[in-house]
Design a protein around this motif. Structure first.
Motif, PDB file in Angstrom:
ATOM      1  N   VAL A 120       0.808  -1.221   0.000  1.00  0.00           N
ATOM      2  CA  VAL A 120       0.000   0.000   0.000  1.00  0.00           C
ATOM      3  C   VAL A 120       0.844   1.275   0.000  1.00  0.00           C
ATOM      4  O   VAL A 120       0.327   2.360  -0.243  1.00  0.00           O
ATOM      5  N   ASP A 121       2.147   1.146   0.261  1.00  0.00           N
ATOM      6  CA  ASP A 121       3.012   2.325   0.230  1.00  0.00           C
ATOM      7  C   ASP A 121       4.463   1.872   0.141  1.00  0.00           C
ATOM      8  O   ASP A 121       4.807   0.761   0.562  1.00  0.00           O
ATOM      9  N   PHE A 122       5.287   2.738  -0.410  1.00  0.00           N
ATOM     10  CA  PHE A 122       6.720   2.478  -0.535  1.00  0.00           C
ATOM     11  C   PHE A 122       7.419   3.817  -0.649  1.00  0.00           C
ATOM     12  O   PHE A 122       6.933   4.721  -1.331  1.00  0.00           O
ATOM     13  N   ALA A 123       8.542   3.947   0.030  1.00  0.00           N
ATOM     14  CA  ALA A 123       9.299   5.199  -0.054  1.00  0.00           C
ATOM     15  C   ALA A 123      10.777   4.932   0.140  1.00  0.00           C
ATOM     16  O   ALA A 123      11.173   3.961   0.785  1.00  0.00           O
ATOM     17  N   ILE A 124      11.571   5.830  -0.435  1.00  0.00           N
ATOM     18  CA  ILE A 124      13.016   5.819  -0.231  1.00  0.00           C
ATOM     19  C   ILE A 124      13.416   7.198   0.290  1.00  0.00           C
ATOM     20  O   ILE A 124      12.759   8.196  -0.005  1.00  0.00           O
ATOM     21  N   PRO A 125      14.483   7.262   1.088  1.00  0.00           N
ATOM     22  CA  PRO A 125      14.863   8.538   1.697  1.00  0.00           C
ATOM     23  C   PRO A 125      15.049   9.685   0.720  1.00  0.00           C
ATOM     24  O   PRO A 125      14.592  10.794   0.978  1.00  0.00           O
ATOM     25  N   ARG A 126      15.705   9.441  -0.401  1.00  0.00           N
ATOM     26  CA  ARG A 126      15.972  10.525  -1.362  1.00  0.00           C
ATOM     27  C   ARG A 126      14.669  11.204  -1.781  1.00  0.00           C
ATOM     28  O   ARG A 126      14.586  12.436  -1.823  1.00  0.00           O
TER      29      ARG A 126
END
Length: 168
Positions: free
Chosen positions: A153-159
């Motif tokens: 349902v969600d995914f993120a990377i720091p950049r």
């Protein structure tokens, strides 16, 4: 319904002396982890249980997330674990929303194995440092999870999180 927050540790310092298990975060990692913690809070992805590798870099990542304190188990089995070992450890969880902090390549393989549809994000497959996915399962108990049954349902990377202004 169970929710998994699957996170790879933040960027570590390869120039630090000592063994791999005791390798700390570098400056970029110390910036990324708090940003990802703010991202989790802003989206309401807050764990009620944490499963964390015993390595220094995973412990430091967890501390820098700035999340409310919850039941936390530091598991040696998660240190450099492969996907099947990670899933087996997850099956012993008791919370409804579990943050699992580990290492690649096992974390990337685990994310890929658990989701029913691969996420359309250019970094999902290689899971860079501090990458985080949120995967939901239609089960009553973690022991019931099976590969290919989770909805990402969600995914993120720091950049991307930092560029979007979630850094403070």
């Amino acid at each position: 319904m169970k929710r998994l927050i699957l996170m790879r540790h933040a960027k570590s310092d390869w120039s630090a002396s000592g063994d791999d298990h005791s390798r700390p975060l570098n400056a970029r990692g110390r910036d990324s982890a708090p940003a990802m913690g703010r991202w989790l809070k802003e989206h309401g992805w807050l764990p009620d249980e944490v499963l964390c590798s015993t390595a220094t870099r995973t412990r430091q990542t967890l501390a820098l997330l700035g999340l409310p304190e919850v039941a936390t188990r530091f598991e040696r089995a998660l240190y450099l674990a492969e996907a099947d070992e990670i899933i087996e450890t997850l099956r012993s969880a008791t919370g409804d929303t579990v943050l699992l902090l580990g290492h690649n390549c096992g974390i990337a393989e685990c994310a890929d194995a658990l989701v029913n549809v691969p996420l359309d994000h250019p970094r999902f497959a290689d899971y860079p440092t501090c990458a985080t996915s949120v995967i939901q399962f239609d089960v009553a108990d973690w022991a019931e999870i099976r590969e290919g049954t989770g909805d990402c349902v969600d995914f993120a990377i720091p950049r991307e999180v930092i560029a979007a202004g979630h850094s403070g």
